[in-house]
Design a protein around this motif. Structure first.
Motif: not given
Ligand SMILES: Nc1ncnc2c1ncn2[C@@H]1O[C@H](COP(=O)(O)OP(=O)(O)OP(=O)(O)O)[C@@H](O)[C@H]1O
Ligand SMILES: [Mg+2]
Lengths: 235, 287
Positions: B241-255
């Motif tokens: 779940i931590g991996g998913m949290i980081i993955g999503f925030t990075e993709a959304l934040g990056g955009f």
């Protein structure tokens, strides 16, 4: 059956156990009495191979245990139910019991039979078998710990203060069960501070103080011994 | 709407890779309480081994992935036997120094053999899937599906098999595990093997949409550490779940925020989460 000759156990430079020689014969229920810090757990852990004795020999049915790994000692038939229970808290009762059968994992039929015996001894565990071990009451957790040890098919079962922290009524049942396990054919070595209750079910007892054995004798002798009464029974 | 979905797919892809890497890290931590800084190097070696099997030897992508998994699993076991096992009675700082030593050694070794160049490694899955206007590159779909299979497979192995359960037992109560006859060496070797294999699979899945180079493990491993700290050291659901949290925030934040700062987002999240739950999201009891 179990024979200790001049065993020493050290933690660094501190000698927790010095020069202990004792024996347990097949079929006996031997009690090891001792106050806090006397060295009971250290002795058990040395027998189980969790700590290496710095001197002396430990033999079980003529086989040297000193030098074997803990897993080898369990396979040899010497199983400890440790102080504090040492359960797997995030596993269910059933999983905890089955982990006890780890060294016999290939004998599925035998494990089912032993599981049935454990459930007969502790019927409540059958009802709770899907619950997490950490969700059980203290007494029930102790049952899981003893049940798990029985699943390892001990010929010598070492119980380290199984009554610790349990309510008086539960303690009585616990001692009854231990006596029952013994009468079903398992040799038992029981470490206790609860001297009166332990001596009542014992065949023999040793008393430990400051890492040394200071007394030994059969049940009657111990129950009638003034020093034992004063120090451990409080009468 | 479509852009948001597109970003969610990207987040899921990243999250899948991070989860796989973090799982290996958290498994080793759960058993040996070693923060294995060398894990990022295992990930990097995994990518190079796949590259070697596929580009140099001409093996098929899947075969190369399996070969790489096997080599890195063996490398993990070797690290355990030659380095961490002899240090088991030493103070924890020795393990940490040794882990950094392994990291530097493996990077130097790979650089010596393959050079420091950035390499492209393309898998056979270069097409794109177009689902009602939503564009999903095949390799990204493969990453998501592959990670899901590995995570479920690992769960089944750990919870349903006696051999797998020994890893959980050892993590939950070390002495209890010894007392039922579980062998510490076997569990340690098995854990390092699984951890290495997951790293190699993650690298093989991710490399085709990225590049292969000796320092490729750095950022991944730093984020994996952030993940297991957020999820709770040693926690398996925490790693996923931590991996998913980081993955999503990075993709959304990056955009939506700034692509230049996307690598900082993970660390900002770490600070926020730890100030609310210092023990991590999924820590139970002893760890
Ligand atoms: N891991 C350890 N390191 C250092 N000293 C220890 C360790 N374990 C026990 N000791 C010391 O060894 C002595 C014997 O301890 P041990 O736990 O064996 O006693 P015990 O009879 O089991 O006591 P209790 O009834 O409290 O369980 C004590 O003085 C204790 O402080
Ligand atoms: Mg004790």
């Amino acid at each position: 059956m179990l024979q200790l000759n001049n065993v020493d156990v050290c933690y660094g430079s501190f000698k927790a156990i010095s020069d202990i020689s004792m024996s347990v014969e097949s079929g006996e229920l031997v009690v090891l009495l001792g106050a806090n810090g006397a060295g009971k757990s250290s002795l058990f852990n040395a027998i189980s191979g969790l700590i290496r004795p710095s001197a002396g020999q430990i033999e079980f049915e003529g086989q040297r245990l000193s030098g074997l790994k803990p897993s080898g000692i369990v396979s040899a038939g010497v199983v400890q139910c440790a102080e504090g229970r040492k359960l797997f808290p995030q596993m269910s009762v059933m999983q905890n019991l089955m982990m006890g059968a780890y060294v016999h994992r290939r004998d599925k039929a035998g494990n089912r039979r032993h599981l049935e015996e454990v459930f007969e001894l502790f019927p409540i565990l059958r009802e709770k078998s899907d619950e997490l071990a950490s969700a059980l009451s203290g007494g029930q957790q102790q049952m899981v710990a003893i049940g798990r040890a029985l699943m390892s098919r001990p010929r010598l079962l070492m119980l380290d203060e199984p009554s610790l922290g349990l309510a008086p009524l539960v303690v009585r049942q616990m001692f009854d069960t231990i006596q029952q396990i013994n009468s079903l054919g398992t040799t038992v070595l029981l470490a206790e501070q609860n001297a009166y209750a332990a001596l009542k079910i014992a065949s023999r007892a040793y008393v430990m103080e400051g890492g040394q054995l200071v007394m030994e004798g059969d049940r009657e002798t111990m129950l009638n011994n003034d020093e034992v009464r004063k120090a451990y029974i409080g009468a | 709407m479509n852009i948001l979905l597109q970003n969610l797919i990207n987040g899921l892809t990243l999250g899948s890779i991070y989860s796989l890497v973090a799982l290996g890290l958290t498994l080793v931590y759960g058993i040996l309480h070693i923060p294995n800084f060398a894990h990022g190097a295992l990930y990097m070696v995994g990518a190079f081994m796949t590259y070697f099997f596929m580009v140099d030897l001409g093996a098929h992508y899947w075969i190369a992935m399996l070969g790489s998994g096997a080599v890195v699993a063996a490398l993990g076991v070797l690290c355990e036997r030659l380095v961490f096992h002899p240090l088991r009675h030493s103070p924890p700082i020795h393990d940490k120094i040794a882990a950094i030593g392994i990291l530097l050694f493996l990077e130097a070794l790979v650089q010596m053999l393959w050079g420091a160049d950035f390499r492209r490694m393309s898998s056979p899955f270069t097409g794109v899937m177009n689902i009602q206007g939503l564009i999903i590159p095949e390799q990204r779909a493969l990453i998501i599906a592959g990670a899901a299979v590995l995570v479920v497979g690992l769960q089944l192995f750990l919870r349903r098999t006696m051999t797998g359960s020994t890893i959980l037992a050892m993590a939950q109560n070390r002495e209890g595990a010894f007392l039922v006859g579980i062998d510490a060496n076997r569990v340690a070797m098995m854990t390092f093997a699984i951890s290495g294999m997951l790293a190699a699979f993650a690298a093989t899945l991710y490399a085709p949409i990225n590049l292969v180079y000796p320092a490729m493990g750095h950022l991944v491993i730093m984020k994996a550490f952030v993940i297991i700290i957020i999820g709770g050291m040693g926690s398996i659901p925490g790693a996923v779940i931590g991996g998913m949290i980081i993955g999503f925030t990075e993709a959304l934040g990056g955009f939506y925020l700034s692509n230049d700062y996307k690598d900082v987002i993970a660390f900002a999240l770490l600070v926020v989460i730890l100030s609310i739950r210092p023990q991590g999201l999924f820590t139970k009891g002893a760890h």
